[in-house]
Design an enzyme around this catalytic site. Structure first.
Site, PDB file in Angstrom:
ATOM      1  CE  LYS A  36      41.570 -36.438 -13.176  1.00 58.01           C
ATOM      2  NZ  LYS A  36      40.483 -37.100 -12.978  1.00 58.01           N
ATOM      3  NE  ARG A 134      43.975 -43.335  -9.326  1.00 55.98           N
ATOM      4  CZ  ARG A 134      43.566 -42.582 -10.258  1.00 55.98           C
ATOM      5  NH1 ARG A 134      44.101 -42.376 -11.334  1.00 55.98           N
ATOM      6  NH2 ARG A 134      42.109 -42.379  -9.779  1.00 55.98           N
ATOM      7  CE1 TYR A 264      65.181 -29.982 -37.008  1.00 57.29           C
ATOM      8  CE2 TYR A 264      63.160 -29.554 -36.390  1.00 57.29           C
ATOM      9  CZ  TYR A 264      64.331 -29.137 -36.358  1.00 57.29           C
ATOM     10  OH  TYR A 264      64.567 -27.934 -35.892  1.00 57.29           O
ATOM     11  CG  MET A 312      59.798 -27.437 -29.467  1.00 57.71           C
ATOM     12  SD  MET A 312      61.330 -26.628 -28.558  1.00 57.71           S
ATOM     13  CE  MET A 312      62.402 -27.685 -28.921  1.00 57.71           C
TER      14      MET A 312
HETATM   15  C1  PLP Z   1      39.252 -37.707 -13.307  1.00 55.71           C
HETATM   16  C2  PLP Z   1      38.336 -38.511 -12.458  1.00 55.71           C
HETATM   17  C3  PLP Z   1      37.121 -38.628 -12.730  1.00 55.71           C
HETATM   18  C4  PLP Z   1      36.502 -38.347 -14.211  1.00 55.71           C
HETATM   19  O1  PLP Z   1      36.804 -39.260 -15.110  1.00 55.71           O
HETATM   20  P1  PLP Z   1      36.019 -39.142 -16.545  1.00 55.71           P
HETATM   21  O2  PLP Z   1      36.358 -40.475 -17.323  1.00 55.71           O
HETATM   22  O3  PLP Z   1      36.844 -38.114 -17.406  1.00 55.71           O
HETATM   23  O4  PLP Z   1      34.713 -38.855 -16.469  1.00 55.71           O
HETATM   24  C5  PLP Z   1      36.344 -39.351 -12.018  1.00 55.71           C
HETATM   25  N1  PLP Z   1      36.730 -39.606 -10.731  1.00 55.71           N
HETATM   26  C6  PLP Z   1      37.985 -39.519 -10.447  1.00 55.71           C
HETATM   27  C7  PLP Z   1      38.589 -40.007  -9.117  1.00 55.71           C
HETATM   28  C8  PLP Z   1      39.042 -38.980 -11.351  1.00 55.71           C
HETATM   29  O5  PLP Z   1      40.162 -38.702 -10.872  1.00 55.71           O
END
Ligand code: PLP
Length: 379
Positions: A36, A134, A264, A312
């Site tokens: 992701k 969650r 800055y 920036m």
């Molecule tokens: C991102 C994610 C992982 C991976 O976690 P890491 O700590 O990067 O290994 C595993 N399970 C879910 C549901 C995630 O969203």
């Protein structure tokens, strides 16, 4: 791409790290690679193409958009959307992409059932909450939830999973979660419910909780060569190779006398006559402002200090101690130069954040270049 700021992604090291996970979990446990957020900033398409060659079983993405991106890149491996889908439109698209869908409650399962046909069932992974707070149904109600979803005619429950919030910090809490999940699996099997995958393990659990492997693990951060928790918590010699380097160049160089303020708000004043270099990188690139006056970079194999506030799109460093420094010299923000290294951990510590936020934060305007260990630039 003319601006001399870029990220290098070493796909050979990615493959190496994947093999480490494989070695840890063994041949019988599948691997869902968490890709992701553009593969944690590493470029999802190229990362997935390489992992597919390595024999990955699943890709974990956060949204329908990311699943669509992968299909567009001709990725044919199984995809699990880890986030919650809100609208029917999103669900339809996910089904069209042949992505598997996280179902955090009965409501979504019913909608998916309505959208599907008996020939082309929705493939679901039911999410159980064992302490993350969650997505998912609280574990006490999980057996009910699973039994009800199983009754729906046009869905196929392919997996059941839960998530570990503290696998790197709270050993007991995590063990408790794993045993709750184990108990649930026992109950599910007793009820003659047949489900292919049970999964719980993120990277830290891959490194610390063998009991949490079940038949699918979900590593993310460790595939990118970043240790998921302090090394002392990992009970074996885990070798990972960093995949990402962040580089830029000196685009301006000048001699300055003592007593000059830099950047800055004038938070830095030169103490003696020195050379100040300006770099073509700033917080809009993900080189965070929290690094101002604190981080170091590498120039010609030497450390140089960031001086003044990060801007920036520009950052100043003091290079007075580095002989023969030139306009156009390469500067390493994250990565290796000769015998010295700047790690993602180092920058995360300075910014009082986690490694994940540093790598995900390198912005889209920074081009990614893909390299192999022969050091030939492929792109
Ligand atoms: C991102 C994610 C992982 C991976 O976690 P890491 O700590 O990067 O290994 C595993 N399970 C879910 C549901 C995630 O969203």
């Amino acid at each position: 791409m003319y601006r001399p700021t870029w990220v290098e992604i070493n796909l050979d090291n990615l493959a190496f790290n994947f093999q480490q996970v494989k070695n840890i979990v063994g041949e019988r446990v599948g691997i869902l690679a968490a890709v992701k957020a553009n593969a944690y900033g590493h470029s999802m398409r190229e990362v997935c193409q390489r992992l597919e060659q390595c024999g990955v079983d699943y890709f974990g993405v956060s949204s329908v958009n990311e699943a669509a991106d992968l299909r567009e890149a001709n990725i044919s491996a199984k995809i699990l959307i880890l986030g919650s889908l809100l609208s029917e439109q999103e669900m339809r698209l996910a089904l069209n992409l042949n992505a598997e869908i996280t179902v955090p409650d009965y409501r979504s399962a019913e909608i998916l059932n309505k959208l599907c046909s008996a020939e082309n069932k929705a493939k679901l992974h039911l999410k159980i909450d064992t302490g993350m707070g969650r997505l998912g149904v609280w574990h006490n109600n999980a057996l009910d939830f699973v039994s009800k979803v199983i009754e729906l005619e046009k869905v196929q429950v392919k997996g059941i999973y839960t998530h570990l919030p503290s696998s790197g910090s709270d050993f007991e809490f995590t063990q408790k979660q794993i045993s709750i999940f184990q108990d649930l699996i026992v109950k599910i099997k007793k009820n003659k419910i047949n489900i292919q995958f049970f999964h719980i393990a993120n990277s830290t659990a891959v490194c610390r909780f063998k009991k949490g492997f079940f038949n699918l693990v979900r590593p993310g951060i460790m595939l990118y060569g970043i240790y998921p928790c302090a090394k002392k918590f990992i009970g074996f010699d885990l070798q990972l190779k960093p995949v990402l380097s962040f580089k830029t160049k000196i685009v301006y160089l000048k001699d300055v006398p003592a007593g000059r303020t830099i950047s800055y708000s004038g938070t830095f004043t030169t103490k003696k006559k020195t050379k100040i270099a300006t770099l073509a990188v700033g917080y809009a690139d993900g080189y965070r402002r929290g690094l101002s006056n604190k981080a170091r970079v590498l120039v010609k194999g030497e450390f140089a200090q960031v001086v003044g506030n990060v801007c920036m799109g520009q950052t100043m460093i003091d290079v007075g101690h580095i002989p023969d420094v030139c306009l156009g010299d390469q500067v390493t923000l994250i990565g290796v130069d000769k015998d010295k290294t700047i790690t993602v951990e180092e920058l995360a510590d300075i910014c009082a954040t986690i490694t994940y936020e540093i790598i995900c934060g390198i912005s889209a305007r920074v081009p990614r270049k893909f390299i192999r260990n022969t050091d030939t630039l492929l792109l």
